[in-house]
Design a protein around this motif. Structure first.
Motif, PDB file in Angstrom:
ATOM      1  N   MET A  49      12.846  -8.031   7.088  1.00  0.00           N
ATOM      2  CA  MET A  49      12.159  -7.172   6.131  1.00  0.00           C
ATOM      3  C   MET A  49      10.910  -6.588   6.800  1.00  0.00           C
ATOM      4  N   VAL A  50      10.830  -5.273   6.771  1.00  0.00           N
ATOM      5  CA  VAL A  50       9.721  -4.555   7.396  1.00  0.00           C
ATOM      6  C   VAL A  50       8.822  -4.004   6.297  1.00  0.00           C
ATOM      7  N   GLU A  51       7.553  -4.362   6.355  1.00  0.00           N
ATOM      8  CA  GLU A  51       6.600  -3.893   5.349  1.00  0.00           C
ATOM      9  C   GLU A  51       5.912  -2.629   5.863  1.00  0.00           C
ATOM     10  N   PHE A  52       5.723  -1.678   4.964  1.00  0.00           N
ATOM     11  CA  PHE A  52       5.040  -0.447   5.339  1.00  0.00           C
ATOM     12  C   PHE A  52       4.226   0.069   4.158  1.00  0.00           C
ATOM     13  N   THR A  53       3.329   0.981   4.463  1.00  0.00           N
ATOM     14  CA  THR A  53       2.523   1.630   3.436  1.00  0.00           C
ATOM     15  C   THR A  53       2.982   3.075   3.336  1.00  0.00           C
ATOM     16  N   ARG A  55       2.954   7.117   1.782  1.00  0.00           N
ATOM     17  CA  ARG A  55       1.913   8.148   1.825  1.00  0.00           C
ATOM     18  C   ARG A  55       0.945   8.093   0.656  1.00  0.00           C
ATOM     19  N   TYR A  56       1.297   7.321  -0.375  1.00  0.00           N
ATOM     20  CA  TYR A  56       0.418   7.180  -1.539  1.00  0.00           C
ATOM     21  C   TYR A  56      -0.401   5.895  -1.490  1.00  0.00           C
ATOM     22  N   GLY A  57      -0.249   5.136  -0.398  1.00  0.00           N
ATOM     23  CA  GLY A  57      -1.002   3.898  -0.243  1.00  0.00           C
ATOM     24  C   GLY A  57      -0.313   2.681  -0.820  1.00  0.00           C
ATOM     25  N   ASN A  58       0.908   2.836  -1.304  1.00  0.00           N
ATOM     26  CA  ASN A  58       1.651   1.710  -1.859  1.00  0.00           C
ATOM     27  C   ASN A  58       2.344   0.937  -0.748  1.00  0.00           C
ATOM     28  N   THR A  59       2.339  -0.383  -0.870  1.00  0.00           N
ATOM     29  CA  THR A  59       3.037  -1.230   0.085  1.00  0.00           C
ATOM     30  C   THR A  59       4.462  -1.442  -0.398  1.00  0.00           C
ATOM     31  N   SER A  60       5.396  -1.334   0.522  1.00  0.00           N
ATOM     32  CA  SER A  60       6.804  -1.532   0.192  1.00  0.00           C
ATOM     33  C   SER A  60       7.501  -2.179   1.377  1.00  0.00           C
ATOM     34  N   LYS A  61       8.795  -2.463   1.234  1.00  0.00           N
ATOM     35  CA  LYS A  61       9.574  -3.094   2.301  1.00  0.00           C
ATOM     36  C   LYS A  61      10.937  -2.438   2.394  1.00  0.00           C
ATOM     37  N   TYR A  62      11.522  -2.518   3.587  1.00  0.00           N
ATOM     38  CA  TYR A  62      12.912  -2.126   3.772  1.00  0.00           C
ATOM     39  C   TYR A  62      13.558  -3.117   4.736  1.00  0.00           C
TER      40      TYR A  62
END
Length: 72
Positions: A49-53, A55-62
């Motif tokens: 699982m890769v966490e990223f931010t 463009r709106y500043g929200n943290t998510s994963k894929y």
């Protein structure tokens, strides 16, 4: 060659794949199903699982599916 075969070839050639790769390169929208079927056939595929931010500043994963070990 069907989409599942394309995903399998991608894993063998590149070692990993994400849903974004599968959609853009092969039109495969159900990558998790393809990965499940490959695992059921004995393929050793790990999910990272890769966490990223965004463009709106929200943290998510894929999920990044990584091929490990010897396979068919």
């Amino acid at each position: 060659m069907n989409k599942s075969q394309l995903v399998k070839e991608h894993l063998l050639e590149h070692g990993s794949i994400t849903s974004w790769d599968a959609i853009n390169l092969y039109g495969e929208t159900r990558l998790s199903d393809v990965i499940l079927k490959l695992r059921q056939k004995g393929w050793d595929i790990r999910t990272i699982m890769v966490e990223f931010t965004d463009r709106y500043g929200n943290t998510s994963k894929y999920a990044n599916y990584v091929l490990k070990g010897d396979n068919e």
